[in-house]
Design an enzyme around this catalytic site. Structure first.
Site, PDB file in Angstrom:
ATOM      1  N   SER A 175     -11.796 -17.713  -9.409  1.00  0.00           N
ATOM      2  CA  SER A 175     -12.476 -18.484 -10.987  1.00  0.00           C
ATOM      3  C   SER A 175     -13.683 -18.792 -10.959  1.00  0.00           C
ATOM      4  CB  SER A 175     -11.399 -19.704 -11.428  1.00  0.00           C
ATOM      5  OG  SER A 175     -10.807 -19.430 -13.044  1.00  0.00           O
ATOM      6  N   LYS A 227     -11.403 -28.804 -35.314  1.00  0.00           N
ATOM      7  CA  LYS A 227     -11.950 -29.961 -34.517  1.00  0.00           C
ATOM      8  C   LYS A 227     -10.775 -30.351 -33.382  1.00  0.00           C
ATOM      9  CE  LYS A 227     -14.250 -33.562 -33.124  1.00  0.00           C
ATOM     10  NZ  LYS A 227     -15.530 -33.283 -32.252  1.00  0.00           N
TER      11      LYS A 227
END
Length: 347
Positions: A175, A227
C-alpha cells in the site's frame, strides 16, 4: 507510634513538595532552553564487515593459516596500489569517492519515520554525486495518505538530484509502503517479501443505534455540505456513504496514476486491485526488478564502494527529558488507536 506516623506523613509531604518544585523548575528551564537539533549517525559498513570477518578468521583458523592469509592480503594490497598508479588521476579519484548511502525506513500508520528520513536525505544530498547511490531498506504495510505521500515526495528528491535510488524490501512494502518503493530506479525484494496492495481502505465504527436506545442525542453542525460525510456517533445517510465511497475511489485513482507514472512497465489495472504478491511473484508482475535480500545487495557493493549507513536521531521531547517515557509511549498508542477509528483514508 503516633509520632512515627506523623513524622512519616510529614516526610511524604516534604518529598512531594520537593518533587513538584523540581518538575516545575525543569519545565521552566525547558521552556527557556532552545530545542537542540538532532544528531546524525554515520556507520561505515565496510569496516564493520571487515572487523567481523577478521574476528571470525581469528577464531576458526590456526596460526599458520592466519599468517598465510595476512601475507596474501599484503600482496594483494601492493598489487592494487600498482594498478591504481597506472590509471589516470581522474579515474582513481572517481573510484575513491564512490559511495553507497544506506537509510532505514520502518513505517507505522502515520509514516512517522519520515521526520528522520527527510533530515537524512537533506544531509546526503549536500555531498552526494551522480555516481553515488542511495539505498533505502524499507519496511511498511502502509497507513495514512498524507503521511506516505510526504514520504514518497522525500524519496523523489533523490531522483530529482540525479542520484540513483534503490529500495530494498526484506519483509513488506504494501500500500503506502509500495507507493514509496515505486519511486526508486530499482526495487529489490526478498523472496518472501510482501508487495503490492495498491488500494485504499477506510472504516468508521458507528454507535448511533446504541446511543439511540439509551436516549442519547448527538448533534453535529457543519458549514459545507460534505464537511462530514460519515460519523461515529450520528446517524449516517446513503448520500453521505456515497460521497465517502466516491472520495475513496478518487484517492485510489490518484494512487494508480502515481504508481503507473513511476513504473510505466506495470499493467496498472491488473495489479491495482488491493492484492499482494510475494517477492518472486512480484518480479513476474514487474512490481520489482530483482529478488534478493538487502544484505546480499549491500555485501555485493562492499568491494568497490564505500558503504555508509546514515541515521538521524530526533531530539528528545520534553516528556522524555523529564523521564516520562512511559506516558509518552501511552500517548503514541492512544493516538494510533484513535487514528484507526477516524474516517481518514489510508493506503
Amino acid at each position: 507510634m503516633e509520632f512515627l506516623t506523623d513524622y512519616a506523613g510529614f516526610m511524604l509531604k516534604l518529598i512531594s513538595i520537593g518533587v513538584f518544585i523540581v518538575v516545575v523548575m525543569a519545565l521552566v528551564a525547558s521552556g527557556k532552553r532552545k530545542d537542540k537539533p538532532g544528531s546524525l549517525s554515520i556507520i561505515k559498513l565496510n569496516e564493520n564487515y571487515d572487523a567481523m570477518k577478521a574476528d571470525l578468521e581469528s577464531q576458526l583458523l590456526d596460526k599458520k593459516d592466519l599468517k598465510n592469509k595476512e601475507k596474501e592480503k599484503k600482496k594483494q594490497e601492493k598489487l592494487d596500489k600498482k594498478a591504481q598508479k597506472k590509471k589516470s588521476g581522474k579515474d582513481t579519484e572517481e573510484k575513491i569517492k564512490k559511495r553507497l548511502y544506506v537509510l532505514d525506513f520502518d513505517g507505522d500508520i502515520k509514516a512517522s519515520a519520515v521526520d528522520s528520513m527527510r533530515e537524512e536525505i537533506t544531509a546526503i544530498l549536500s555531498i552526494a554525486q551522480p555516481h553515488d547511490e542511495v539505498v533505502v531498506r524499507l519496511e511498511s504495510g502502509g497507513g495514512m495518505v498524507h503521511g506516505y505521500g510526504l514520504a514518497a515526495s522525500q524519496l523523489q528528491r533523490v531522483r530529482e538530484a540525479n542520484i540513483p535510488l534503490t529500495i530494498c524490501v526484506d519483509k513488506v512494502a504494501a500500500s503506502g509502503g509500495y507507493m514509496m518503493a515505486c519511486v526508486a530506479d530499482k526495487i529489490i525484494a526478498a523472496p518472501f517479501a510482501i508487495l503490492g496492495s495498491i488500494g485504499v481502505v477506510a472504516q468508521v465504527p458507528n454507535v448511533h443505534r446504541l446511543l439511540d436506545k439509551s436516549l442519547i442525542d448527538v448533534e453535529l453542525h457543519t458549514a459545507g455540505k460534505y464537511k462530514r460525510t460519515l460519523t461515529m456517533l450520528g446517524k449516517n445517510t446513503d448520500e453521505g456513504r456515497e460521497k465517502f465511497k466516491q472520495d475513496l475511489e478518487d484517492t485510489h485513482g490518484l494512487f494508480k496514476r502515481f504508481v503507473s507514472g513511476q513504473r510505466p512497465q506495470l499493467d496498472i489495472e491488473s495489479i491495482a486491485t488491493g492484492d499482494t504478491w510475494y517477492g518472486s511473484e512480484a518480479l513476474d508482475n514487474k512490481l520489482v526488478d530483482a529478488v534478493m535480500t538487502s544484505d546480499a545487495y549491500l555485501v555485493s557493493n562492499l568491494a568497490d564502494k564505500d558503504v555508509v549507513q546514515v541515521a538521524y536521531k530526533q531530539p528528545k521531547k520534553m516528556a522524555e527529558r523529564l523521564g516520562l517515557s512511559v506516558l509518552s509511549a501511552f500517548e503514541h498508542k492512544a493516538l494510533a488507536w484513535m487514528s484507526k477509528l477516524t474516517q481518514s483514508r489510508g493506503f
